[in-house]
Design a protein around this motif. Structure first.
Motif, PDB file in Angstrom:
ATOM      1  N   VAL A 112      -0.804  -1.286 -15.387  1.00 38.00           N
ATOM      2  CA  VAL A 112       0.476  -1.979 -15.552  1.00 38.00           C
ATOM      3  C   VAL A 112       1.035  -2.345 -14.182  1.00 38.00           C
ATOM      4  N   THR A 113       0.844  -1.461 -13.209  1.00 39.05           N
ATOM      5  CA  THR A 113       1.380  -1.654 -11.855  1.00 39.05           C
ATOM      6  C   THR A 113       0.596  -2.692 -11.067  1.00 39.05           C
ATOM      7  N   LEU A 114      -0.732  -2.685 -11.196  1.00 37.01           N
ATOM      8  CA  LEU A 114      -1.594  -3.591 -10.433  1.00 37.01           C
ATOM      9  C   LEU A 114      -1.789  -4.896 -11.187  1.00 37.01           C
ATOM     10  N   GLN A 115      -1.357  -5.975 -10.604  1.00 33.04           N
ATOM     11  CA  GLN A 115      -1.545  -7.299 -11.197  1.00 33.04           C
ATOM     12  C   GLN A 115      -2.594  -8.051 -10.378  1.00 33.04           C
ATOM     13  N   ASP A 116      -3.413  -8.836 -11.043  1.00 26.19           N
ATOM     14  CA  ASP A 116      -4.433  -9.664 -10.377  1.00 26.19           C
ATOM     15  C   ASP A 116      -5.331  -8.835  -9.462  1.00 26.19           C
ATOM     16  N   GLU A 117      -5.757  -7.678  -9.922  1.00 31.02           N
ATOM     17  CA  GLU A 117      -6.552  -6.792  -9.079  1.00 31.02           C
ATOM     18  C   GLU A 117      -7.992  -7.267  -8.960  1.00 31.02           C
ATOM     19  N   THR A 118      -8.536  -7.134  -7.744  1.00 26.64           N
ATOM     20  CA  THR A 118      -9.955  -7.300  -7.469  1.00 26.64           C
ATOM     21  C   THR A 118     -10.437  -5.983  -6.876  1.00 26.64           C
ATOM     22  N   TYR A 119     -11.474  -5.409  -7.467  1.00 32.79           N
ATOM     23  CA  TYR A 119     -12.019  -4.129  -7.017  1.00 32.79           C
ATOM     24  C   TYR A 119     -13.509  -4.314  -6.796  1.00 32.79           C
TER      25      TYR A 119
ATOM     26  N   GLN B 259      -7.769  -5.356  -3.880  1.00 35.55           N
ATOM     27  CA  GLN B 259      -6.606  -6.199  -3.594  1.00 35.55           C
ATOM     28  C   GLN B 259      -5.856  -6.349  -4.903  1.00 35.55           C
ATOM     29  N   ALA B 260      -4.527  -6.325  -4.836  1.00 31.57           N
ATOM     30  CA  ALA B 260      -3.728  -6.486  -6.048  1.00 31.57           C
ATOM     31  C   ALA B 260      -2.304  -6.863  -5.660  1.00 31.57           C
ATOM     32  N   THR B 261      -1.588  -7.387  -6.621  1.00 27.38           N
ATOM     33  CA  THR B 261      -0.162  -7.648  -6.453  1.00 27.38           C
ATOM     34  C   THR B 261       0.588  -6.471  -7.067  1.00 27.38           C
ATOM     35  N   ILE B 262       1.449  -5.850  -6.259  1.00 27.72           N
ATOM     36  CA  ILE B 262       2.240  -4.699  -6.692  1.00 27.72           C
ATOM     37  C   ILE B 262       3.699  -5.015  -6.396  1.00 27.72           C
ATOM     38  N   ASN B 263       4.510  -5.050  -7.445  1.00 29.58           N
ATOM     39  CA  ASN B 263       5.933  -5.379  -7.291  1.00 29.58           C
ATOM     40  C   ASN B 263       6.138  -6.681  -6.523  1.00 29.58           C
ATOM     41  N   GLY B 264       5.295  -7.672  -6.813  1.00 28.54           N
ATOM     42  CA  GLY B 264       5.426  -8.990  -6.215  1.00 28.54           C
ATOM     43  C   GLY B 264       4.840  -9.139  -4.825  1.00 28.54           C
ATOM     44  N   GLN B 265       4.285  -8.078  -4.258  1.00 30.13           N
ATOM     45  CA  GLN B 265       3.707  -8.154  -2.915  1.00 30.13           C
ATOM     46  C   GLN B 265       2.194  -7.932  -2.987  1.00 30.13           C
TER      47      GLN B 265
END
Length: 86
Positions: free
Chosen positions: A21-28, A52-58
């Motif tokens: 839920v926290t990690l958006q657009d994650e690449t692992y 790499q991921a977007t967390i809270n918009g960053q």
């Protein structure tokens, strides 16, 4: 999971769900995979990982090392232990 250790299916499931839920657009990614111990019943792998991921918009990123221990249970390989570190 940098906020603790988890044991048991329910606790691990809750931690994974919270993370996704926290990690958006994650690449692992994993690389440099090595298998220092293998048998018909148990295997150990080590690897390097990056994410790499977007967390809270960053946009955020990280990398580290991982170790997994797998066990062959009735013909199916299951991860019985995982350790990740920076």
């Amino acid at each position: 999971f940098t906020d603790g250790s988890y044991s048991g299916i329910d606790k691990i499931k809750t931690a994974i769900e919270k993370t996704f839920v926290t990690l958006q657009d994650e690449t692992y990614k994993i690389n440099d995979v090595k298998w220092p111990a293998t048998s018909e019943m148990v295997a150990v792998c080590t690897y390097r990982f990056s994410w790499q991921a977007t967390i809270n918009g960053q946009r955020r990123s990280g990398e580290g090392r991982g170790t997994n221990v797998l066990e062959n249970r009735n013909g199916m390989w299951k991860i019985v232990h995982e350790h990740l570190s920076e």
